[in-house]
Write a protein that holds these residues in place. Structure first.
Motif, short mmCIF file in Angstrom:
data_model
loop_
_atom_site.label_atom_id
_atom_site.label_comp_id
_atom_site.label_asym_id
_atom_site.label_seq_id
_atom_site.Cartn_x
_atom_site.Cartn_y
_atom_site.Cartn_z
N PRO A 7 0.84 -1.07 0.44
CA PRO A 7 -0.12 -0.45 0.59
C PRO A 7 0.82 1.42 -0.22
O PRO A 7 0.42 2.03 -0.42
N ASP A 8 2.14 1.02 0.57
CA ASP A 8 2.71 2.88 0.55
C ASP A 8 4.32 1.87 1.25
O ASP A 8 4.39 1.05 1.03
N ALA A 9 5.18 3.26 1.45
CA ALA A 9 6.32 2.99 1.58
C ALA A 9 7.03 2.99 2.91
O ALA A 9 7.42 1.80 2.79
N GLU A 10 5.95 2.78 3.99
CA GLU A 10 6.42 2.45 5.28
C GLU A 10 5.51 0.87 4.92
O GLU A 10 6.70 -0.27 5.49
N ALA A 11 4.59 -0.18 4.79
CA ALA A 11 4.47 -1.22 4.27
C ALA A 11 5.81 -2.42 3.38
O ALA A 11 6.38 -3.53 3.52
N VAL A 12 6.33 -1.36 2.53
CA VAL A 12 7.26 -1.36 1.91
C VAL A 12 8.53 -1.81 2.48
O VAL A 12 9.76 -2.87 2.78
N ALA A 13 8.65 -1.13 3.88
CA ALA A 13 10.46 -1.06 4.25
C ALA A 13 9.70 -2.20 5.66
O ALA A 13 10.67 -2.82 5.87
N ALA A 14 8.46 -2.48 6.30
CA ALA A 14 8.32 -2.77 6.69
C ALA A 14 8.80 -4.90 6.30
O ALA A 14 9.22 -5.76 6.66
N ALA A 15 7.90 -4.94 4.91
CA ALA A 15 7.97 -6.34 3.97
C ALA A 15 9.62 -6.78 3.78
O ALA A 15 10.03 -7.09 3.79
N ALA A 16 10.85 -5.53 3.49
CA ALA A 16 11.64 -5.46 3.32
C ALA A 16 12.56 -6.08 4.72
O ALA A 16 13.74 -6.76 4.95
#
Length: 215
Positions: A7-16
């Motif tokens: 959904p957003d950049a925070e979710a990308v960072a968390a997934a990474a």
């Protein structure tokens, strides 16, 4: 191109961050860090994760600007502040870019030749589709060395050091993070394979909805 959209950049960072944690738990020992805003948030989250045996991990870098390691523009300095000073890996192999691009690339190539295959490489992407400090159309894309000097980079500072495309392609796992609408066109070009970030065949992409919007 293998891509997951969040959904957003925070979710990308968390997934990474979760991906890195899982890889380290599974035995990955050579971890390569990227510079950039999205990787920084990933590192902040990773530093808070319990149970990671950082004493077994060696950290390397995908690229570095030719500035002192204490400089605010240094990728090492960003990683040190957001992650390394908080988790204390067994070894940190920073790129000695303050020596100059040529000398630093030679030193890092010698280091890489002594190490095993890189386990996990994190990369970002620029608006022009560059990754690490591999820029579109640059002659060093064809380099056979493990690390390369970069001069006349289109983004300041002009002198940099980078892992070569050869080295990135040889890594066991490469993950590219891209967030924001300003990266959407670069992601589209990467899907076509026409920019350096799209020239790593087995790379996995973690995108937010804005970065994926040009699909």
């Amino acid at each position: 191109m293998q891509a997951q959209t969040f959904p957003d950049a925070e979710a990308v960072a968390a997934a990474a961050a979760e991906l890195v944690r899982s890889e380290l738990a599974g035995g990955a020992r050579l971890l390569v860090l990227a510079g950039g805003t999205t990787p920084r948030r990933c590192y902040e989250l990773l530093a808070e994760m319990p149970g990671i045996e950082w004493g077994r991990v060696s950290v390397l870098f995908g690229d570095e600007r030719c500035v002192p390691p204490s400089d605010a523009e240094s990728n090492y300095q960003m990683a040190f502040q957001s992650l390394l000073s908080r988790v204390h890996p067994a070894t940190v192999y920073r790129m000695p870019a303050e020596l100059g691009a040529e000398a630093a690339a030679a030193e890092y190539s010698r280091l890489l030749a002594r190490l095993a295959r890189l386990d996990l490489v994190l990369l970002g992407i620029g608006e022009d589709g560059h990754t690490a400090s591999l820029f579109p159309g640059h002659p060093q894309l064809q380099a056979s060395s493990l690390a390369i000097p970069v001069h006349d980079a289109p983004k300041p500072p002009p002198d940099r050091v980078s892992l070569s495309l050869r080295t990135l392609r040889a890594a066991r796992r490469v993950v590219i993070l891209a967030t924001g609408r300003d990266k959407a066109e670069a992601v589209r070009l990467a899907r076509e394979g026409s920019v350096p970030s799209g020239m790593i065949p087995r790379a996995e992409w973690l995108l937010d909805q804005e970065a994926a919007s040009a699909d």
